[in-house]
Enzyme design. Structure first.
Site, PDB file in Angstrom:
ATOM      1  N   GLY A  69       0.812  -1.201   0.000  1.00  0.00           N
ATOM      2  CA  GLY A  69       0.000   0.000   0.000  1.00  0.00           C
ATOM      3  C   GLY A  69       0.849   1.256   0.000  1.00  0.00           C
ATOM      4  N   THR A  70       1.964   1.229   0.724  1.00  0.00           N
ATOM      5  CA  THR A  70       2.875   2.381   0.738  1.00  0.00           C
ATOM      6  C   THR A  70       3.435   2.637  -0.648  1.00  0.00           C
ATOM      7  OG1 THR A  70       3.471   2.068   3.058  1.00  0.00           O
ATOM      8  CG2 THR A  70       5.052   3.237   1.676  1.00  0.00           C
ATOM      9  N   GLN A 177      -7.605   1.738   5.145  1.00  0.00           N
ATOM     10  CA  GLN A 177      -8.354   1.304   6.322  1.00  0.00           C
ATOM     11  C   GLN A 177      -9.809   0.980   6.031  1.00  0.00           C
ATOM     12  OE1 GLN A 177      -7.368   0.513   9.316  1.00  0.00           O
ATOM     13  NE2 GLN A 177      -5.235   1.091   9.006  1.00  0.00           N
ATOM     14  N   SER A 194      -4.337  -1.531   0.589  1.00  0.00           N
ATOM     15  CA  SER A 194      -3.312  -2.447   1.066  1.00  0.00           C
ATOM     16  C   SER A 194      -3.976  -3.733   1.551  1.00  0.00           C
ATOM     17  CB  SER A 194      -2.520  -1.798   2.210  1.00  0.00           C
ATOM     18  OG  SER A 194      -1.427  -2.593   2.576  1.00  0.00           O
ATOM     19  N   ALA A 195      -3.584  -4.868   0.953  1.00  0.00           N
ATOM     20  CA  ALA A 195      -4.299  -6.126   1.181  1.00  0.00           C
ATOM     21  C   ALA A 195      -4.251  -6.601   2.624  1.00  0.00           C
ATOM     22  CB  ALA A 195      -3.742  -7.210   0.254  1.00  0.00           C
ATOM     23  N   HIS A 196      -3.145  -6.380   3.321  1.00  0.00           N
ATOM     24  CA  HIS A 196      -3.053  -6.932   4.681  1.00  0.00           C
ATOM     25  C   HIS A 196      -3.959  -6.202   5.660  1.00  0.00           C
ATOM     26  CE1 HIS A 196      -0.165  -3.617   5.183  1.00  0.00           C
ATOM     27  NE2 HIS A 196      -0.328  -3.754   6.488  1.00  0.00           N
ATOM     28  N   CYS A 320       4.377   8.179  24.353  1.00  0.00           N
ATOM     29  CA  CYS A 320       5.122   7.607  25.488  1.00  0.00           C
ATOM     30  C   CYS A 320       5.572   6.191  25.188  1.00  0.00           C
ATOM     31  CB  CYS A 320       4.259   7.632  26.742  1.00  0.00           C
ATOM     32  SG  CYS A 320       3.486   9.209  27.054  1.00  0.00           S
TER      33      CYS A 320
END
Length: 459
Positions: A69-70, A177, A194-196, A320
Site C-alpha cells: 500500500g505504501t 483502512q 493495502s491487502a493486509h 510515550c
C-alpha cells in the site's frame, strides 16, 4: 489470546489462505508468456484484477497491483504530480494522513514543490471548506484518506472530491483502512489500498487511476502493470488479496453492525470505568471496528506491555513509547491527549466475551501503571502561593503532567502553575489535561533549555 490490532494487520482470511495455496500451484509462471503455463497465470491475474476493480468501483484497466500500500501511495502521488507538472507544483494533504502520504509530501517539498496541510478538528475530520480554501490555480494534486488509521474517523471524501473536481484537481484517496468495509464514495481520481488491512496477504497493494487523469509513472519504464508498478508481481498473493477482498465485502454489512455494537460498548464503558480518560475520534462517522482512547498519568509503553502480558494485543499512537519522543502526528493535529493512548481495532469474529474480558481487565491495569508512577488524587489543602513553578526538565511523558496535577491545589482558584519542560509531548498533553480537568491553559513561552507552560486553576 485476543488480537485487537487489525488496523495494523488483519489476520489472514480463510478465503485468502485457500486462494493462496491454489495459486501457488497454478499461478507460478510468467503471465506475460504465451505458453500454457503463462496463459493459465494470465487468466488468474485477469480474474484477480476484475474482482479487485469491482470492489474498488473502477474499470479493470484502471487498476494495477503494487508490492504494498505504501508503494501504491508513493507511486500515485509521484505519478499524479509529474503528470500535472505544467499546472503547477502545489500539493494539498490533510494533517492526519498516513505517514506514507506525508513522506511523499516531504519529498515533493524537498524537490521544490509546495505543500498545504489542511487542519482537522478534535474529532480528526477535515472540513471541506479547508480544501476549498487551499485549492489554487497551481494545485496539481489533493490527497485525503477515506478514514483515519489511528482514531477511525471517516473523512468527507465525497464533498472534497466534488470541490476538487470543480477546480479541475484530481483527488488521491488512501483507502487502506476502509476498503474492506465498502467502496469509497465520491468522484475520486486516484485510489490506493493495502491487502493486509482486509485480511489478504502482506505485500500486495492496489493503485487505481481513473481514465482521463493525467498520470506519468516515475522511474525506469516497465511493461508490466501498465508501467505503473515494475517487476514480476507476486501472483499467488495477488490472487489471494482479490479473493479475500471479495469475501470480506460479502460479510462486511453484517460484521460491521455486530462490531459497531462492541465498539460502542468499549466507548461507553471505558469512559465510565477508567478515571481521567479521553475517548477520541468521531462517535458517529467512524469505522465500525476501531476505537481509541487516552489515559491521563499513564506511560503508554508500560500500559501496552501490561495488556500484552494479560493476553490482549493492542496498539497505540502514544508518544510515550521507546520508538518516538514526539506525539503521534494524528493526535497532535487533533489537539487531544496523547499519553496512555490505546487503539483497539477488532478483527472479524471478535466475541462479546473477549471484549467484556478486556473491559474487566483494563481498569486494574491502568490503576496498576498509575500506582507504579506514584499517581494519586491531589489532597485538598490550603493554597500556599498565588503562583507556583514546577521544574520538570528531564522528565518524560507522563511525568510533567503528573507533577502539574500534584501541585494544582497548592494555588488558589484563579492562581497559576507554570510547568517548565523540555519534553515535546508536554506541548500537547498539558493543554489536553486542562481540557479534561476543567482548568485554563494560558499558553507557552521559551525558557532557557525548555518551554514554560502556564495553567490557571479554575476549580
Amino acid at each position: 489470546m485476543p488480537y485487537f490490532d487489525t488496523a495494523s494487520a488483519a489476520p489472514l482470511h480463510p478465503v485468502a489462505r485457500q486462494a493462496l495455496h491454489a495459486a501457488l500451484d497454478e499461478g507460478w509462471a510468467d503471465p506475460a508468456r504465451l505458453y500454457r503455463e503463462g496463459r493459465r497465470a494470465r487468466l488468474l491475474l485477469d480474474a484477480a484484477r476484475e474482482a479487485a476493480a469491482e470492489a474498488v468501483g473502477c474499470r479493470p484497466d484502471e487498476l494495477v497491483f503494487t508490492p504494498s500500500g505504501t508503494h501504491a501511495v508513493h507511486s500515485g502521488v509521484a505519478g499524479a504530480l509529474a503528470g500535472r507538472r505544467r499546472v503547477g507544483g502545489h500539493l494539498i494533504v490533510s494533517a492526519v494522513e498516513h505517514s506514507s502520504v506525508l513522506h511523499a509530501a516531504e519529498l515533493h517539498a524537498a524537490a521544490g514543490g509546495s505543500v498545504t496541510e489542511v487542519p482537522v478538528g478534535r474529532t480528526g475530520a477535515v472540513a471541506p471548506e479547508g480544501y476549498a480554501a487551499a485549492l489554487a490555480s497551481g494545485t496539481a494534486l489533493a490527497c485525503l484518506q477515506s478514514a483515519n488509521h489511528e482514531v477511525g474517523t471517516v473523512q468527507p471524501v465525497a464533498e472534497v472530491a466534488e470541490l476538487c473536481g470543480a477546480a479541475g484537481v484530481p483527488l488521491l484517496v488512501d483507502a487502506a483502512q476502509s476498503l474492506g468495509w465498502g467502496p469509497v464514495e465520491g468522484a475520486w481520481s486516484i485510489l490506493t489500498g493495502s491487502a493486509h488491512k482486509w485480511g489478504g496477504p502482506p505485500g500486495v497493494g492496489l493503485l487505481a487511476v481513473r481514465k482521463g487523469v493525467r498520470f506519468s509513472p516515475q522511474g525506469p519504464a516497465d511493461e508490466r502493470e501498465s508501467g505503473r508498478s515494475p517487476g514480476f508481481g507476486n501472483l499467488p498473493a495477488i490472487v489471494a488479496a482479490a479473493a479475500s477482498l471479495r469475501a470480506v465485502r460479502a460479510e462486511a454489512e453484517a460484521e460491521a453492525a455486530r462490531l459497531r455494537v462492541l465498539v460502542d460498548r468499549i466507548r461507553r464503558r471505558v469512559a465510565r470505568l477508567v478515571p481521567d480518560v479521553e475517548v477520541v475520534g468521531d462517535a458517529e462517522r467512524r469505522l465500525p471496528h476501531l476505537v481509541t482512547f487516552s489515559c491521563l498519568y499513564v506511560d503508554g509503553e508500560t500500559l501496552l506491555h501490561e495488556l500484552d502480558r494479560a493476553g490482549y494485543s493492542v496498539s497505540s499512537g502514544s508518544s510515550c513509547t521507546s520508538s518516538t519522543l514526539t506525539p503521534s502526528h494524528v493526535l497532535r493535529a487533533m489537539g487531544v491527549l496523547s499519553e496512555g493512548n490505546v487503539r483497539v481495532s477488532l478483527p472479524a469474529g471478535t466475541t462479546a466475551q473477549e471484549v467484556n474480558g478486556f473491559l474487566e481487565l483494563l481498569p486494574g491495569v491502568v490503576a496498576g501503571v498509575r500506582e507504579k508512577l506514584g499517581v494519586a488524587e491531589p489532597v485538598a489543602a490550603e493554597p500556599v502561593a498565588e503562583s507556583l513553578e514546577v521544574d520538570a526538565l528531564g522528565l518524560r511523558c507522563p511525568q510533567p503532567v503528573i507533577e502539574l496535577a500534584r501541585v494544582i491545589t497548592s494555588v488558589p482558584v484563579g492562581g497559576t502553575v507554570t510547568v517548565l519542560s523540555d519534553d515535546e509531548v508536554a506541548r500537547l498533553d498539558i493543554p489536553a489535561w486542562c481540557a479534561l480537568r476543567g482548568h485554563a491553559y494560558l499558553g507557552e513561552s521559551a525558557r532557557g533549555q525548555g518551554v514554560a507552560y502556564a495553567v490557571r486553576r479554575l476549580r
